[in-house]
Scaffold this motif. Structure first.
Motif, short mmCIF file in Angstrom:
data_model
loop_
_atom_site.label_atom_id
_atom_site.label_comp_id
_atom_site.label_asym_id
_atom_site.label_seq_id
_atom_site.Cartn_x
_atom_site.Cartn_y
_atom_site.Cartn_z
N ASN A 122 6.03 -45.55 -44.00
CA ASN A 122 6.85 -46.29 -43.05
C ASN A 122 7.00 -45.48 -41.75
OD1 ASN A 122 8.40 -48.30 -42.04
ND2 ASN A 122 10.25 -47.78 -43.19
N MET A 123 6.44 -46.02 -40.67
CA MET A 123 6.45 -45.29 -39.39
C MET A 123 7.83 -45.19 -38.79
SD MET A 123 3.25 -46.42 -37.05
CE MET A 123 2.82 -45.08 -35.97
N LYS A 124 8.11 -44.05 -38.16
CA LYS A 124 9.36 -43.88 -37.43
C LYS A 124 9.06 -43.94 -35.94
CE LYS A 124 12.23 -40.88 -40.39
NZ LYS A 124 12.97 -41.84 -41.08
N SER A 125 9.96 -44.56 -35.18
CA SER A 125 9.73 -44.65 -33.74
C SER A 125 10.71 -43.75 -32.99
CB SER A 125 9.88 -46.08 -33.26
OG SER A 125 11.17 -46.55 -33.58
N ILE A 126 10.20 -43.12 -31.95
CA ILE A 126 11.00 -42.20 -31.13
C ILE A 126 10.91 -42.64 -29.68
CG2 ILE A 126 11.27 -39.79 -30.36
CD1 ILE A 126 9.81 -38.91 -32.92
N LEU A 127 12.06 -42.85 -29.07
CA LEU A 127 12.11 -43.15 -27.63
C LEU A 127 12.58 -41.90 -26.89
CD1 LEU A 127 12.27 -44.78 -24.97
CD2 LEU A 127 14.43 -45.76 -25.78
N ILE A 128 11.74 -41.41 -25.97
CA ILE A 128 12.12 -40.26 -25.15
C ILE A 128 12.43 -40.79 -23.76
CG2 ILE A 128 11.45 -37.98 -24.28
CD1 ILE A 128 9.31 -37.90 -26.55
N LYS A 145 1.15 -35.46 -31.41
CA LYS A 145 0.06 -34.82 -32.16
C LYS A 145 0.63 -33.94 -33.29
CE LYS A 145 -4.07 -32.05 -31.33
NZ LYS A 145 -4.60 -31.00 -30.48
N ASN A 146 1.69 -33.19 -32.96
CA ASN A 146 2.29 -32.27 -33.94
C ASN A 146 2.98 -32.98 -35.11
OD1 ASN A 146 1.41 -30.24 -32.29
ND2 ASN A 146 3.43 -29.63 -31.55
N LEU A 147 3.55 -34.14 -34.82
CA LEU A 147 4.27 -34.87 -35.87
C LEU A 147 3.34 -35.70 -36.74
CD1 LEU A 147 7.48 -36.11 -34.01
CD2 LEU A 147 7.41 -34.45 -35.87
N GLY A 148 2.23 -36.13 -36.16
CA GLY A 148 1.26 -36.92 -36.94
C GLY A 148 1.53 -38.41 -36.89
N TYR A 149 0.76 -39.14 -37.67
CA TYR A 149 0.72 -40.60 -37.55
C TYR A 149 1.97 -41.33 -38.05
CZ TYR A 149 -4.14 -40.02 -36.23
OH TYR A 149 -5.29 -39.65 -35.58
N GLU A 150 2.86 -40.63 -38.73
CA GLU A 150 4.07 -41.32 -39.23
C GLU A 150 5.05 -41.62 -38.10
OE1 GLU A 150 4.18 -37.87 -41.94
OE2 GLU A 150 2.32 -38.65 -41.09
N TYR A 151 4.78 -41.07 -36.91
CA TYR A 151 5.70 -41.26 -35.79
C TYR A 151 5.03 -41.96 -34.62
CZ TYR A 151 8.93 -38.07 -38.12
OH TYR A 151 9.79 -37.48 -39.01
N LEU A 152 5.76 -42.92 -34.07
CA LEU A 152 5.32 -43.63 -32.87
C LEU A 152 6.23 -43.15 -31.74
CD1 LEU A 152 3.60 -45.95 -31.66
CD2 LEU A 152 5.45 -47.50 -32.30
N ILE A 153 5.64 -42.68 -30.64
CA ILE A 153 6.46 -42.10 -29.58
C ILE A 153 6.34 -42.90 -28.30
CG2 ILE A 153 6.81 -40.06 -28.11
CD1 ILE A 153 6.19 -38.34 -30.54
N PRO A 190 13.31 -51.87 -32.75
CA PRO A 190 14.27 -50.84 -33.15
C PRO A 190 13.69 -49.42 -33.02
CG PRO A 190 13.40 -51.97 -35.09
CD PRO A 190 12.82 -52.65 -33.89
N ILE A 191 14.58 -48.49 -32.71
CA ILE A 191 14.23 -47.09 -32.50
C ILE A 191 14.91 -46.25 -33.58
CG2 ILE A 191 14.57 -45.12 -30.93
CD1 ILE A 191 12.50 -47.12 -29.85
#
Length: 212
Positions: free
Chosen positions: A1-7, A36-44, A79-80
């Motif tokens: 399950n991907m996690k999304s990050i809003l910067i 790149k460091n977090l990998g594919y589980e995260y969408l930024i 959602p974020i």
């Protein structure tokens, strides 16, 4: 399950270069290093705008008013899971004559906005997956207020910056934050150099994963 990050941030999130005025290469920008460091589980989502304020004091270029444009940005990406607020540095610029109290109030407004939105039952599911996002602040980093950045910043800017950090320290049980106090900077004395981008990416990754 991907996690999304809003910067949601300023020119350092965008990856502004030094005096050339261009962006640094995409692979050198810290949000992309983090990706790149977090990998594919995260969408930024990299939402960096040069000159963006934490507050709304910019009358000549209102698109730089961080609070005013935040909700549209948030809702278009929601959602974020994790919201990173990397603002406050531009608010320290002499021109705006802002006190540390006002900047702190503006920074905390983002937490307030999220809480307000979350309490609306109608939007809870759609914009939040019924879960509040984790909010992490990246507090204003050091700048050269003595020589190279002195056209923008003064000794008072630095005093206010330290007061902001002190406030968050005092409320460390209430807010998550990152302090980066040894930025080496480009020649302009204001923007992160390539090494700083690497360092910030590391600090953010550690914070997200809970590594000390």
């Amino acid at each position: 399950n991907m996690k999304s990050i809003l910067i949601y941030g300023d020119s350092n999130v965008l990856g502004d270069g030094d005096i050339s005025g261009r962006r640094i290469p995409m692979q050198c920008q810290w949000p992309n290093i983090l990706r790149k460091n977090l990998g594919y589980e995260y969408l930024i989502y990299q939402e960096g705008l040069p000159g963006r304020l934490a507050g709304n004091e910019e009358e000549r270029m209102p698109y730089k008013n961080g609070i005013n444009t935040f909700l549209a940005t948030y809702r278009s990406l929601a959602p974020i899971d994790i919201l990173i607020i990397a603002l406050g540095s531009n608010d320290l610029i002499k021109f705006y004559k802002k006190t540390s109290e006002k900047i702190i109030k503006d920074l905390l407004k983002y937490t307030e906005i999220i809480n307000e939105q979350f309490s609306d039952f109608k939007y809870k599911e759609k914009y939040f997956n019924s879960t509040l996002p984790r909010i992490i602040y990246i507090l204003p980093s050091n700048f050269d207020y003595v020589f190279r950045g002195s056209d923008k910043f003064s000794e008072l800017s630095e005093k206010n910056r330290l007061e902001i950090i002190e406030y968050f320290h005092k409320h460390k049980d209430e807010y998550e934050f990152i302090i980066y106090n040894d930025a080496k900077l480009f020649e302009d004395g204001v923007h992160f150099n390539l090494n700083d981008h690497q360092n910030i990416a590391k600090l953010v990754k550690k914070k997200i994963l809970g590594i000390d």
